[in-house]
Write a protein that holds these residues in place. Structure first.
Motif, PDB file in Angstrom:
ATOM      1  N   GLU A   2       0.829  -1.210   0.000  1.00 12.03           N
ATOM      2  CA  GLU A   2       0.000   0.000   0.000  1.00 12.03           C
ATOM      3  C   GLU A   2       0.860   1.257   0.000  1.00 12.03           C
ATOM      4  O   GLU A   2       0.600   2.190  -0.766  1.00 12.03           O
ATOM      5  N   ILE A   3       1.870   1.266   0.840  1.00 10.86           N
ATOM      6  CA  ILE A   3       2.729   2.448   0.921  1.00 10.86           C
ATOM      7  C   ILE A   3       3.497   2.658  -0.378  1.00 10.86           C
ATOM      8  O   ILE A   3       3.569   3.769  -0.901  1.00 10.86           O
ATOM      9  N   CYS A   4       4.058   1.580  -0.924  1.00 12.77           N
ATOM     10  CA  CYS A   4       4.848   1.701  -2.154  1.00 12.77           C
ATOM     11  C   CYS A   4       3.973   2.126  -3.333  1.00 12.77           C
ATOM     12  O   CYS A   4       4.376   2.966  -4.128  1.00 12.77           O
ATOM     13  N   ALA A   5       2.780   1.552  -3.436  1.00 13.13           N
ATOM     14  CA  ALA A   5       1.875   1.909  -4.534  1.00 13.13           C
ATOM     15  C   ALA A   5       1.443   3.374  -4.427  1.00 13.13           C
ATOM     16  O   ALA A   5       1.299   4.060  -5.433  1.00 13.13           O
ATOM     17  N   GLU A   6       1.272   3.854  -3.194  1.00  6.53           N
ATOM     18  CA  GLU A   6       0.803   5.226  -2.983  1.00  6.53           C
ATOM     19  C   GLU A   6       1.931   6.253  -3.073  1.00  6.53           C
ATOM     20  O   GLU A   6       1.777   7.295  -3.714  1.00  6.53           O
ATOM     21  N   ARG A   7       3.082   5.947  -2.477  1.00  3.76           N
ATOM     22  CA  ARG A   7       4.155   6.937  -2.361  1.00  3.76           C
ATOM     23  C   ARG A   7       5.342   6.689  -3.283  1.00  3.76           C
ATOM     24  O   ARG A   7       6.177   7.568  -3.454  1.00  3.76           O
ATOM     25  N   GLY A   8       5.468   5.464  -3.794  1.00  5.64           N
ATOM     26  CA  GLY A   8       6.623   5.105  -4.605  1.00  5.64           C
ATOM     27  C   GLY A   8       7.675   4.385  -3.772  1.00  5.64           C
ATOM     28  O   GLY A   8       7.682   4.465  -2.545  1.00  5.64           O
TER      29      GLY A   8
END
Length: 195
Positions: free
Chosen positions: A23-29
């Motif tokens: 979730e974090i990677c998909a949202e923030r990179g």
């Protein structure tokens, strides 16, 4: 000191950590994804994460491997060109999801981070092996030339996907891979026998 035993992981915590990382990677990179943020979102301590994974890349690779395994298998209908068209369309759809955003970040990280590079190579190796196995079966059935390097065929098929997707060189129409495979087909088919 031996590495931690993955079998001793708490499965609920493992899923929460992988889900939080996604979730974090998909949202923030990828660059903005941190172990601290993953731990906070998953409700675990950083030490728990570091006990099971050496880096954020390792967490993401583990999650991607399982998603890729369930979404990008090779069909075997007996028609290798139809199977390749189906599988590449599935892969391109997968690239347009959260998986694609994370995969793009890991490919970029693989240029400088060895854990990311090893994970990317491992996932790619699995895909290459599956594709070459399907191509070998097609070769043995007389659908493709017997003298061609199967891994070269894989590169010719998937190169256009990665080029257009990673570099965003142009919009990709829905039937893009059907066009690519049609262009490749004459070079792959066995030569016609003497008349």
């Amino acid at each position: 000191m031996s590495p931690p035993d993955p079998a001793r992981r708490n499965e609920r915590a493992r899923r929460a950590i992988v889900s939080a990382a996604f979730e974090i990677c998909a949202e923030r990179g990828f660059a903005a994804t941190t172990i601290e943020a993953i731990a906070a979102k998953a409700g675990v301590g950083k030490t728990t994460i570091y006990r099971w994974w050496p880096s954020k890349a390792a967490i993401l690779i583990e999650g991607l491997a399982s998603q890729r395994d369930s979404s990008a298998r090779f069909p075997d209908t007996g028609d290798v060109y139809a199977d390749l068209a189906s599988q590449t369309a599935n892969a391109m759809r997968l690239f347009e999801t959260e998986f694609g955003a994370i995969w793009r970040g890991l490919i970029a990280a693989a240029q400088t981070e060895e854990v990311a590079a090893e994970g990317v190579r491992s996932i790619l190796r699995g895909s290459i092996d599956e594709c070459t196995a399907r191509l070998a079966k097609a070769r043995d059935a007389g659908q493709i030339r017997p003298d061609i390097d199967l891994e070269l065929i894989v590169e010719l098929i998937y190169g256009p996907i990665y080029h257009t997707w990673l570099l965003r060189t142009r919009p990709v129409p829905p039937r893009f891979m059907e066009t690519v495979l049609s262009a490749l087909r004459p070079a792959l088919e066995p030569a016609a026998g003497p008349a």
